[in-house]
Design an enzyme around this catalytic site. Structure first.
Site, PDB file in Angstrom:
ATOM      1  N   PRO A  10       0.796  -1.226   0.000  1.00  0.00           N
ATOM      2  CA  PRO A  10       0.000   0.000   0.000  1.00  0.00           C
ATOM      3  C   PRO A  10       0.830   1.278   0.000  1.00  0.00           C
ATOM      4  CG  PRO A  10      -0.113  -1.088   2.143  1.00  0.00           C
ATOM      5  CD  PRO A  10       0.532  -2.057   1.181  1.00  0.00           C
ATOM      6  N   ASN A  11       0.335   2.221  -0.777  1.00  0.00           N
ATOM      7  CA  ASN A  11       0.874   3.587  -0.886  1.00  0.00           C
ATOM      8  C   ASN A  11       2.189   3.671  -1.659  1.00  0.00           C
ATOM      9  OD1 ASN A  11      -1.251   4.811   0.685  1.00  0.00           O
ATOM     10  ND2 ASN A  11      -0.335   3.802   2.455  1.00  0.00           N
ATOM     11  N   ARG A  18       5.136  10.955  -2.607  1.00  0.00           N
ATOM     12  CA  ARG A  18       4.772  10.707  -1.209  1.00  0.00           C
ATOM     13  C   ARG A  18       5.973  10.976  -0.295  1.00  0.00           C
ATOM     14  NH1 ARG A  18       4.566   4.656   1.370  1.00  0.00           N
ATOM     15  NH2 ARG A  18       3.814   5.277   3.416  1.00  0.00           N
ATOM     16  N   TYR A  23      10.983   8.997   1.535  1.00  0.00           N
ATOM     17  CA  TYR A  23      11.009   7.880   0.582  1.00  0.00           C
ATOM     18  C   TYR A  23      11.752   8.188  -0.725  1.00  0.00           C
ATOM     19  CZ  TYR A  23       7.575   6.019   3.812  1.00  0.00           C
ATOM     20  OH  TYR A  23       6.940   5.575   4.949  1.00  0.00           O
ATOM     21  N   ASN A  74       8.150  -5.379  -0.497  1.00  0.00           N
ATOM     22  CA  ASN A  74       7.961  -4.211   0.363  1.00  0.00           C
ATOM     23  C   ASN A  74       6.468  -4.165   0.665  1.00  0.00           C
ATOM     24  OD1 ASN A  74       7.721  -1.822   1.713  1.00  0.00           O
ATOM     25  ND2 ASN A  74       8.914  -0.613   0.252  1.00  0.00           N
ATOM     26  N   ALA A  77       2.960  -0.528   5.016  1.00  0.00           N
ATOM     27  CA  ALA A  77       2.482  -0.551   6.404  1.00  0.00           C
ATOM     28  C   ALA A  77       1.960  -1.925   6.827  1.00  0.00           C
ATOM     29  CB  ALA A  77       1.401   0.505   6.594  1.00  0.00           C
ATOM     30  N   HIS A  80       3.855  -4.087   9.356  1.00  0.00           N
ATOM     31  CA  HIS A  80       3.768  -3.917  10.805  1.00  0.00           C
ATOM     32  C   HIS A  80       2.462  -4.451  11.391  1.00  0.00           C
ATOM     33  CE1 HIS A  80       7.018  -1.343   9.598  1.00  0.00           C
ATOM     34  NE2 HIS A  80       6.201  -0.509   8.990  1.00  0.00           N
ATOM     35  N   ASP A  87       1.601 -15.401   7.271  1.00  0.00           N
ATOM     36  CA  ASP A  87       1.155 -16.786   7.050  1.00  0.00           C
ATOM     37  C   ASP A  87       1.261 -17.182   5.582  1.00  0.00           C
ATOM     38  OD1 ASP A  87       0.644 -17.099   9.721  1.00  0.00           O
ATOM     39  OD2 ASP A  87      -1.540 -17.000   9.550  1.00  0.00           O
ATOM     40  N   GLU A  98      12.790  -9.083   2.397  1.00  0.00           N
ATOM     41  CA  GLU A  98      11.998  -7.922   2.822  1.00  0.00           C
ATOM     42  C   GLU A  98      12.793  -6.656   2.534  1.00  0.00           C
ATOM     43  OE1 GLU A  98      11.172  -7.999   6.997  1.00  0.00           O
ATOM     44  OE2 GLU A  98      10.178  -6.040   6.971  1.00  0.00           O
ATOM     45  N   HIS A 100      12.646  -2.202   2.549  1.00  0.00           N
ATOM     46  CA  HIS A 100      12.011  -0.914   2.863  1.00  0.00           C
ATOM     47  C   HIS A 100      12.935   0.188   2.398  1.00  0.00           C
ATOM     48  CE1 HIS A 100       9.063  -2.964   5.294  1.00  0.00           C
ATOM     49  NE2 HIS A 100      10.053  -3.657   5.801  1.00  0.00           N
ATOM     50  N   LEU A 101      12.340   1.217   1.822  1.00  0.00           N
ATOM     51  CA  LEU A 101      13.149   2.368   1.402  1.00  0.00           C
ATOM     52  C   LEU A 101      13.761   3.065   2.607  1.00  0.00           C
ATOM     53  CD1 LEU A 101      10.241   2.974  -0.785  1.00  0.00           C
ATOM     54  CD2 LEU A 101      12.411   3.411  -1.878  1.00  0.00           C
ATOM     55  N   SER A 102      12.938   3.275   3.630  1.00  0.00           N
ATOM     56  CA  SER A 102      13.400   3.987   4.829  1.00  0.00           C
ATOM     57  C   SER A 102      13.962   2.989   5.836  1.00  0.00           C
ATOM     58  CB  SER A 102      12.225   4.757   5.441  1.00  0.00           C
ATOM     59  OG  SER A 102      11.207   3.855   5.868  1.00  0.00           O
ATOM     60  N   ARG A 107      12.765   4.883  12.905  1.00  0.00           N
ATOM     61  CA  ARG A 107      11.547   5.686  12.832  1.00  0.00           C
ATOM     62  C   ARG A 107      10.639   5.390  14.047  1.00  0.00           C
ATOM     63  NH1 ARG A 107       9.010   5.239   7.065  1.00  0.00           N
ATOM     64  NH2 ARG A 107       7.864   7.055   7.853  1.00  0.00           N
ATOM     65  N   ARG A 111       6.868   1.113  13.730  1.00  0.00           N
ATOM     66  CA  ARG A 111       7.496   0.568  12.507  1.00  0.00           C
ATOM     67  C   ARG A 111       8.630  -0.407  12.825  1.00  0.00           C
ATOM     68  NH1 ARG A 111       5.279   3.930   8.426  1.00  0.00           N
ATOM     69  NH2 ARG A 111       4.862   5.992   9.256  1.00  0.00           N
TER      70      ARG A 111
HETATM   71  C1  DQA Z   1       8.028   1.397   4.046  1.00  0.00           C
HETATM   72  C2  DQA Z   1       8.067   1.639   5.552  1.00  0.00           C
HETATM   73  C3  DQA Z   1       6.710   1.419   6.163  1.00  0.00           C
HETATM   74  O1  DQA Z   1       6.751   1.677   7.560  1.00  0.00           O
HETATM   75  C4  DQA Z   1       5.694   2.367   5.552  1.00  0.00           C
HETATM   76  O2  DQA Z   1       4.407   2.108   6.077  1.00  0.00           O
HETATM   77  C5  DQA Z   1       5.678   2.291   4.080  1.00  0.00           C
HETATM   78  C6  DQA Z   1       6.964   2.240   3.374  1.00  0.00           C
HETATM   79  C7  DQA Z   1       9.378   1.742   3.383  1.00  0.00           C
HETATM   80  O3  DQA Z   1       9.574   1.317   2.244  1.00  0.00           O
HETATM   81  O4  DQA Z   1      10.197   2.444   3.962  1.00  0.00           O
HETATM   82  O5  DQA Z   1       4.641   2.372   3.439  1.00  0.00           O
HETATM   83  O6  DQA Z   1       7.762   0.032   3.798  1.00  0.00           O
END
Ligand code: DQA
Length: 146
Positions: A10-11, A18, A23, A74, A77, A80, A87, A98, A100-102, A107, A111
């Protein structure tokens, strides 16, 4: 060619606009193009998918078994919150990296917990869009050991 899935949650479709201070300014299309190009250098056929819906992500993980050799994920959210994604990964028994950009550990506290991490072969975070390419390298290395 050996096929792997790059799955974004998502997002992440909003990458580039964003919170660029968190990011970066690279768009999802740019990330996906870079993944395809980088995968090709290693003989990997990279297929990309993004969804804002948990069930769609779960469906993609299920379909990956028998189609792809592994997944770069990725989960945004859902990382978390989602026992269902945890599962699904445990069920298909495919190597998952796994990403994550950040740096999620630097943070907010909420997270710091990842439901993906216990079922992933490893986690890469904090390196921005480059993290996806590092994740592909890590996945490829694991596939070559298998
Ligand atoms: C994220 C980190 C997550 O906490 C956040 O909800 C995201 C992006 C990252 O790529 O840093 O949507 O997965």
């Amino acid at each position: 060619m050996r096929s792997v899935l790059v799955l974004n949650g998502p997002n992440l479709n909003l990458l580039g606009t964003r919170q660029p201070e968190v990011y970066g300014s690279t768009t999802l299309n740019m990330v996906e193009d870079a993944c395809v190009a980088h995968g090709a250098t290693m003989g990997l056929d990279v297929v990309c998918f993004q969804s804002n819906h948990e069930g769609d992500l779960i469906d993609q993980i299920h379909k990956a078994k028998g189609t792809h050799l592994g997944i770069v994920l990725n989960a945004g959210a859902y990382t978390h919150t989602s026992i269902a994604l945890h599962d699904a990964i445990a069920s298909v028994e495919l190597p998952v990296v796994e990403v994550h950009l950040s740096n999620i550990h630097a943070r907010e506290d909420f997270r710091h917990r990842s439901y993906i991490a216990p079922v992933a072969i490893g986690q890469i975070c904090g390196f921005g869009a480059k993290g996806y390419l590092l994740a592909l390298d890590a996945l490829n290395a694991r596939l070559e050991e298998m």
